[in-house]
Design an enzyme around this catalytic site. Structure first.
Site, PDB file in Angstrom:
ATOM      1  N   LYS B 112       0.725  -1.006   0.381  1.00 57.90           N
ATOM      2  CA  LYS B 112      -0.165   0.125   0.239  1.00 57.90           C
ATOM      3  C   LYS B 112       0.993   0.936   0.355  1.00 57.90           C
ATOM      4  CE  LYS B 112      -3.902  -2.125   1.554  1.00 57.90           C
ATOM      5  NZ  LYS B 112      -3.586  -3.473   2.268  1.00 57.90           N
ATOM      6  N   ARG B 113       1.969   1.122  -1.065  1.00 61.66           N
ATOM      7  CA  ARG B 113       2.605   2.842  -0.789  1.00 61.66           C
ATOM      8  C   ARG B 113       1.833   3.499  -1.820  1.00 61.66           C
ATOM      9  NH1 ARG B 113       5.049  -0.239   3.024  1.00 61.66           N
ATOM     10  NH2 ARG B 113       6.941  -0.472   3.235  1.00 61.66           N
TER      11      ARG B 113
END
Lengths: 322, 322
Positions: B112-113
């Site tokens: 989830k960058r």
């Protein structure tokens, strides 16, 4: 939780006051920002490996930290620049945080994490450390981290719980400095942009975590490139402390960030990365000019240029020691 | 870029077809999920340290990977569960990805960058590897990663560039499985919720990255807990592949995920974490019952339970080998 902890946001405000400098140095290394003689020194051992570049990053970071530790209140390592190099890079990030803290700097980990509640609780070890069946381990060494709000309150609560427990803080992305930030953040709902909705949530999340200086431990990231947004949020949310990136290299100047401060010259800290850590590339013929220096000469150049740039930014921002 | 790469989304679809199983195993370890004899074995060396628990995680993960490698097409390690333990944990995450890939599994890194463009470019090393002054290093070993859209297109482009270069893929958060996902994602703009706006962006970002099976390398994360959303997005975006978390432990069942599939039984993969990796805790008296097993007996229990659970989920989802 037994009693209210001392809030680190107060220490950040006090340190910025004492130094008369609300500047945060972004420790965002790249290979090109490390002088060639320093890189070559580490490449000599193992070649152009992640390990070697990590060692070079760490030497460079320590040089800058030593140079600015009595000039600025805080540093903000951007974990992506380290994560780029894989797990070794992440270890270099942690070592950078550790070293900065050992020199009395407050550390803002720019990690922009965010997930659903049980997962966010794992990320909260950045603030609260890890509990391994009753044994506590400080596995990271940040005082603040940045957090992404897209998943909503239950993804934020583990971080605010960690703030309540430790006195540390978070900065939630509200309005970012990049050109396409508006695609989602500026969408208008009931007459106001999405970032205002997010700012209101931030204000609610942080309401119970306000320190003695009147600012909450739950702050907001608002890009310096949006001075109008800064002015609007400053007026609407007097307890909201801002972390303001985008100064210098991203195009915003001292005039742009004025609106983010309160009447007492508090209420925000302004990040500069390349403008400070890369200041040496503008000196003595730039990067080319540094090629023939010794490692020690090159690091002295980095050190003096970074310190000068941090002092220059202090003057540009026009704040005063108290 | 010289020629169009083979798209890994096609391999994912083909593997799910061949196995008749669109299940992804979430490798999200916690201390409590590792049987006590295994933990104690590693604690014996160094105590309850991050290093010891990482070693236990890795042993446990390898056991599960071996057990499911010919049953499911992919695994999805959630990096937060490792990052919880600091830099050593991140190394254990990377080692888990590496091991899964070595067993022929596709690896979806749930990271989830998301950040502004230059920073997102650094995170894109998860897909493209690191370039250290002309030397390439595969510092991570994921085939897909998850990405947060809050910063807009310029924060996504480095990831889609990496997809175009490598054939790998991303899954962008559209509608998450958690209870408060609606706070921002469901906000109604011009008669439609924000997640629809995000889904349209995802569709644009992935338009040029469509594989031979008709699905784009830029997919969407949509929680199984939102079956109506799944049906709506399935109809609106025929090229959009879904990564669907929230099955089992988070409350959604086979009926809920039906809507995410296309008419051919393709178009999505469904993640289960605790339901598979923690299946052993429901056996033989649960966690307590495993206390007196040997390390090898405990790992056999983990292995057999995980394999059974992965096969059971295949049957629940009602898909067929081709």
């Amino acid at each position: 939780m037994t009693e209210k902890p001392a809030y680190i946001i107060d220490r950040l405000i006090d340190r910025a006051d004492t130094l008369g400098n609300p500047t945060v140095v972004g420790l965002d290394p790249t290979a090109a920002l490390v002088p060639l003689p320093v890189r070559e020194h580490y490449y000599n051992d193992t070649g152009r490996t992640p390990e070697a570049l990590c060692a070079a990053f760490l030497r460079y970071n320590k040089t800058i930290i030593d140079a600015v530790a009595d000039v600025v209140p805080a540093v903000k390592p951007q974990i992506a620049m380290y994560e780029y190099l894989g797990p070794e890079g992440v270890a270099a990030y942690a070592a950078t945080c550790e070293y900065a803290a050992s020199k009395g700097l407050l550390v803002i980990g720019d990690v922009k994490r965010g997930d659903i509640s049980s997962t966010a609780a794992a990320y909260a070890s950045h603030l609260a450390g890890a509990d391994i069946e009753g044994e506590h381990h400080d596995v990271w060494r940040e005082d603040f981290i940045t957090v992404n709000p897209y998943l909503g309150s239950d993804g934020i609560r583990p971080f605010t719980d960690a703030c309540a427990e430790t006195g540390k803080g978070i900065f939630v992305l509200v309005k970012t400095s990049n050109p396409s930030s508006g695609e989602l953040q500026d969408i208008v709902i009931d007459g106001e942009p999405l970032y205002m909705r997010v700012a209101r949530l931030v204000s609610e999340w942080g309401a119970a975590l306000t320190g003695e200086r009147g600012y909450s431990s739950v702050g907001a990231v608002v890009g310096a490139t949006h001075r109008d947004v800064g002015a609007k949020l400053r007026a609407a949310f007097p307890q909201m402390f801002f972390l303001v990136p985008g100064y210098g290299a991203q195009g915003a100047g001292a005039e742009d960030v004025r609106a983010f401060f309160d009447a007492d010259g508090r209420g925000c800290i302004v990040n500069s990365s390349r403008g400070i850590i890369g200041a040496w590339t503008k000196m003595k013929g730039g990067s080319d000019g540094a090629k023939n220096l010794s490692v020690s000469e090159a690091l002295t150049l980095v050190s003096e240029s970074a310190r000068d740039a941090a002092l220059r930014m202090k003057n540009e921002l026009g704040c005063h020691e108290r």
